[in-house]
Write an enzyme that holds these catalytic residues in place. Structure first.
Site, mmCIF file in Angstrom:
data_model
loop_
_atom_site.group_PDB
_atom_site.id
_atom_site.type_symbol
_atom_site.label_atom_id
_atom_site.label_comp_id
_atom_site.label_asym_id
_atom_site.label_seq_id
_atom_site.Cartn_x
_atom_site.Cartn_y
_atom_site.Cartn_z
ATOM 1 N N LYS A 104 0.898 -1.032 0.037
ATOM 2 C CA LYS A 104 -0.056 0.010 -0.042
ATOM 3 C C LYS A 104 0.651 1.224 0.038
ATOM 4 O O LYS A 104 1.790 1.213 0.495
ATOM 5 C CB LYS A 104 -0.944 -0.023 1.103
ATOM 6 C CG LYS A 104 -2.267 0.645 1.083
ATOM 7 C CD LYS A 104 -3.156 -0.166 0.336
ATOM 8 C CE LYS A 104 -4.613 0.635 0.310
ATOM 9 N NZ LYS A 104 -5.628 -0.215 -0.280
ATOM 10 N N ASP A 157 -7.201 4.139 -4.450
ATOM 11 C CA ASP A 157 -7.939 3.875 -3.061
ATOM 12 C C ASP A 157 -8.519 5.288 -2.652
ATOM 13 O O ASP A 157 -8.662 6.075 -3.512
ATOM 14 C CB ASP A 157 -6.921 3.458 -2.119
ATOM 15 C CG ASP A 157 -7.375 3.066 -0.767
ATOM 16 O OD1 ASP A 157 -7.791 1.878 -0.745
ATOM 17 O OD2 ASP A 157 -7.346 3.789 0.393
HETATM 18 P P1 NDP Z 1 -13.036 7.246 -2.516
HETATM 19 O O1 NDP Z 1 -12.005 8.332 -2.353
HETATM 20 O O2 NDP Z 1 -13.535 7.148 -3.896
HETATM 21 O O3 NDP Z 1 -14.444 7.528 -1.387
HETATM 22 C C1 NDP Z 1 -14.214 7.780 -0.234
HETATM 23 C C2 NDP Z 1 -15.370 8.163 0.611
HETATM 24 O O4 NDP Z 1 -15.185 7.874 1.820
HETATM 25 C C3 NDP Z 1 -15.628 9.540 0.256
HETATM 26 O O5 NDP Z 1 -17.112 9.740 0.414
HETATM 27 C C4 NDP Z 1 -14.952 10.266 1.623
HETATM 28 O O6 NDP Z 1 -15.644 11.264 2.129
HETATM 29 C C5 NDP Z 1 -15.210 9.198 2.491
HETATM 30 N N1 NDP Z 1 -14.147 9.413 3.645
HETATM 31 C C6 NDP Z 1 -12.750 9.283 3.268
HETATM 32 N N2 NDP Z 1 -12.223 9.535 4.431
HETATM 33 C C7 NDP Z 1 -13.161 9.560 5.457
HETATM 34 C C8 NDP Z 1 -12.839 10.003 6.711
HETATM 35 N N3 NDP Z 1 -11.845 10.222 7.240
HETATM 36 N N4 NDP Z 1 -14.255 10.144 7.331
HETATM 37 C C9 NDP Z 1 -15.388 10.198 6.861
HETATM 38 N N5 NDP Z 1 -15.556 9.921 5.397
HETATM 39 C C10 NDP Z 1 -14.231 9.567 4.862
HETATM 40 O O7 NDP Z 1 -12.463 6.092 -1.944
HETATM 41 P P2 NDP Z 1 -12.953 4.559 -2.287
HETATM 42 O O8 NDP Z 1 -14.410 4.508 -2.214
HETATM 43 O O9 NDP Z 1 -12.078 3.928 -3.350
HETATM 44 O O10 NDP Z 1 -12.593 3.867 -0.879
HETATM 45 C C11 NDP Z 1 -13.365 3.903 0.346
HETATM 46 C C12 NDP Z 1 -12.712 2.693 1.243
HETATM 47 O O11 NDP Z 1 -12.890 1.299 0.370
HETATM 48 C C13 NDP Z 1 -11.354 2.684 1.702
HETATM 49 O O12 NDP Z 1 -11.335 2.075 2.985
HETATM 50 C C14 NDP Z 1 -10.497 1.873 0.940
HETATM 51 O O13 NDP Z 1 -9.305 1.626 1.408
HETATM 52 C C15 NDP Z 1 -11.600 0.829 0.504
HETATM 53 N N6 NDP Z 1 -11.287 -0.022 -0.841
HETATM 54 C C16 NDP Z 1 -11.270 0.681 -1.840
HETATM 55 C C17 NDP Z 1 -11.072 -0.059 -2.984
HETATM 56 C C18 NDP Z 1 -11.000 0.283 -4.375
HETATM 57 O O14 NDP Z 1 -11.062 -0.500 -5.173
HETATM 58 N N7 NDP Z 1 -11.231 1.714 -4.470
HETATM 59 C C19 NDP Z 1 -10.710 -1.571 -2.905
HETATM 60 C C20 NDP Z 1 -10.999 -2.092 -1.659
HETATM 61 C C21 NDP Z 1 -11.190 -1.347 -0.622
HETATM 62 P P3 NDP Z 1 -15.118 12.754 1.437
HETATM 63 O O15 NDP Z 1 -15.351 13.100 0.055
HETATM 64 O O16 NDP Z 1 -15.443 13.895 2.275
HETATM 65 O O17 NDP Z 1 -13.518 12.558 1.537
HETATM 66 O O1 2IT Z 2 -7.910 -1.798 -0.588
HETATM 67 C C1 2IT Z 2 -7.801 -2.489 -1.767
HETATM 68 O O2 2IT Z 2 -7.988 -3.300 -2.110
HETATM 69 C C2 2IT Z 2 -7.534 -1.375 -3.022
HETATM 70 N N1 2IT Z 2 -7.652 -0.054 -2.883
HETATM 71 C C3 2IT Z 2 -7.452 -1.969 -4.500
HETATM 72 C C4 2IT Z 2 -6.233 -2.292 -4.579
HETATM 73 C C5 2IT Z 2 -5.830 -2.845 -6.104
HETATM 74 O O3 2IT Z 2 -4.561 -2.968 -6.356
HETATM 75 O O4 2IT Z 2 -6.671 -2.691 -6.916
#
Ligand code: NDP
Ligand code: 2IT
Length: 469
Positions: A148, A188
């Site tokens: 990461k 992420d």
């Molecule tokens: P995005 O940046 O697309 O969205 C993040 C969302 O979470 C936004 O709505 C954001 O609000 C909110 N958020 C972020 N930080 C905080 C915080 N400290 N407190 C409250 N709200 C918060 O990210 P993703 O959707 O990609 O990721 C979301 C989660 O999923 C993370 O934990 C990530 O690690 C996990 N994840 C993502 C994957 C992927 O493929 N993208 C794969 C697997 C897991 P705001 O806009 O106000 O910051």
């Molecule tokens: O937390 C996760 O699994 C991700 N943000 C996706 C990682 C990836 O390499 O697609």
């Protein structure tokens, strides 16, 4: 015989008796060592504790693993690169951010895992994410190690040009440490299609190579169909498998979702498509509650708000006046059948978990990584809820990243049908692995335990094959 230096790196004291493994005592000694070696890194210690709780018990009658200190080795990242990232804003002011890549383990494949740009990013946060990623990637069945990275940079409120300059500066250092067969980052929090474009463009410019060094790429330049949707869709597929074990499905279920990013919106989309009523979404400003539920049109409206207009979720209520905005709050107090935390770590506390259980919630599946704090996890387990940890339930994203790497290697693009089938098959396989290692009898599956042990076993077996390295 010379003893290891107990004051420096007290691994010997972590496992006092190498010929025996007295279970619980060793768990405490092991965690004391983790705490000592990682001061002021609460998120990392939390993630290790959650795995060690299950794996230490599993190790008790598995001398091959504990004699070789496999768990201890897994908690020391292979390497951590930390670097300065300087960038110039639109008015010519210079900013200095800190960037990292934590390469946790490459026993079963090249390092793989996302990049997070958010002001809350620290070494502890990235170490916990890289540690969890190692187990998650193993669960996918694909040859992917765990890593990461990211920076304490906040893309919110920045112009496209500022984000571009930051990404270019970040990649100018990161490019030395990654490669299609070395380490393949992705998105992420705070790193979406726009950022991946700038990062890939800079990598290509510096190295003069067009390789699959990042995933989540645009479809015109080596990206994969359904990668954008994969985490949220995979989460809902996993949820459906869990519900099916109790003869349930999603039809008519009230679903609470946190977040309004990539994972949250695609989870909402799939849940709605399968007949659920999604009641909430959120961002860091608070949550919105739409008592009528979000249909596809409303989800598209939010997608446009967040991705194109880069606005705040509160704006939804002006467009859809029957909805309410709750500033500074999380959605877990709204009565619902299912909770899908899809924002960030520790966004669901023990108190929230007790509220969900009291309100009759039957299932929780984590789209975010470690969104439930340690107290909350124990509440869900004690209540015998259907509860899936992120490392199992959100693995669909990295799984399709793995498929993007395969497509890049063969310089072909697969059809949506093939990818959908693969994603569904992988989520079903992960669910089955959780059942295999997490079955507690009486119809209860401890998905946390199942995921931890299944993920650990695969990586550990590879590490044993390599000897002491
Ligand atoms: P995005 O940046 O697309 O969205 C993040 C969302 O979470 C936004 O709505 C954001 O609000 C909110 N958020 C972020 N930080 C905080 C915080 N400290 N407190 C409250 N709200 C918060 O990210 P993703 O959707 O990609 O990721 C979301 C989660 O999923 C993370 O934990 C990530 O690690 C996990 N994840 C993502 C994957 C992927 O493929 N993208 C794969 C697997 C897991 P705001 O806009 O106000 O910051
Ligand atoms: O937390 C996760 O699994 C991700 N943000 C996706 C990682 C990836 O390499 O697609």
């Amino acid at each position: 015989m010379a003893q290891p230096d107990h004051t420096d790196f007290p691994d010997h004291t972590d496992f006092p008796d190498h010929t025996d493994f007295p279970g619980h005592t060793d768990f405490n000694a092991f965690m004391a060592g983790v705490l000592r070696r990682n001061p002021n890194q609460p998120e990392f210690v939390q993630a290790v504790r959650e795995v060690a709780e299950d794996v230490c018990g599993f190790l008790a009658d598995q001398p091959a693993y504990h004699h070789q200190q496999v768990l201890l080795r897994l908690t020391e990242p292979d390497r951590i690169v930390s670097f300065r990232v300087c960038w110039e804003d639109d008015v010519g002011a210079i900013h200095v951010q800190r960037g990292w890549r934590v390469q946790n383990n490459n026993a079963i494949g090249p390092y793989k895992g996302g990049l997070r740009f958010h002001p809350s990013v620290t070494e502890s946060v990235l170490k916990f994410l890289a540690f969890e990623q190692t187990f998650k990637n193993a669960l996918t069945g694909l040859p992917l190690g765990g890593a990461k990275g990211g920076a304490n940079f906040d893309p919110k409120g920045k112009s496209d040009r500022e984000v571009m300059r930051f990404c270019q500066s970040f990649m100018t250092e990161l490019h030395r440490h990654i490669g299609a067969d070395i380490d393949v980052p992705a998105g992420d929090i705070g790193v979406g299609a726009r950022e991946i474009g700038y990062l890939f463009g800079q990598y290509k410019r510096i190295t003069n190579q067009f390789t699959g060094v990042l995933t989540g790429k645009g479809l015109e330049w080596g990206g994969s169909l359904i990668r954008t949707e994969a985490t949220g869709y995979g989460l809902v597929y996993f949820l459906c498998h869990m519900l099916a074990t109790r003869g349930e499905d999603l039809k008519g279920k009230r679903v609470l979702i946190s977040g309004a990013g990539n994972v949250a919106l695609h989870a909402a989309q799939k849940a709605v498509a399968l007949g659920a009523k999604v009641l909430t979404l959120s961002d860091s400003g608070g949550f919105i509650h739409d008592p009528d539920g979000f249909d596809q049109e409303k989800i598209d409206w939010v997608k446009d708000l967040k991705e194109t207009r880069r606005g705040r979720i509160a704006a939804y209520c002006a467009a859809f006046p029957r909805a309410s905005f709750h500033a500074g709050q999380r959605p877990w107090g709204v009565p619902g059948d299912i909770a899908l935390p899809c924002a960030t770590q520790n966004e669901l506390t023990g108190e929230d978990a007790r509220t969900l259980v009291a309100n009759g919630c039957i299932a929780v599946a984590e789209g975010a990584n470690m969104p439930t704090d340690a107290d909350g996890v124990h509440v869900f387990k004690s209540a015998r809820l259907l509860y899936a940890p992120g490392k199992a339930a959100n693995a669909g994203g990295v799984a399709v990243s793995g498929l993007e790497m395969s497509q890049n290697s063969e310089r072909r693009a697969w059809t949506e049908d093939v990818l959908q089938q693969d994603l569904q098959g992988i989520m079903a396989t992960i669910h089955h692995a959780c059942q295999t290692y997490g079955d507690q009898g009486g119809g209860y599956v401890d998905y946390v335990k199942g995921a931890n042990i299944a993920g650990f076993k695969k990586v550990a077996d590879a590490m044993l094959a390599f000897g002491v390295v």
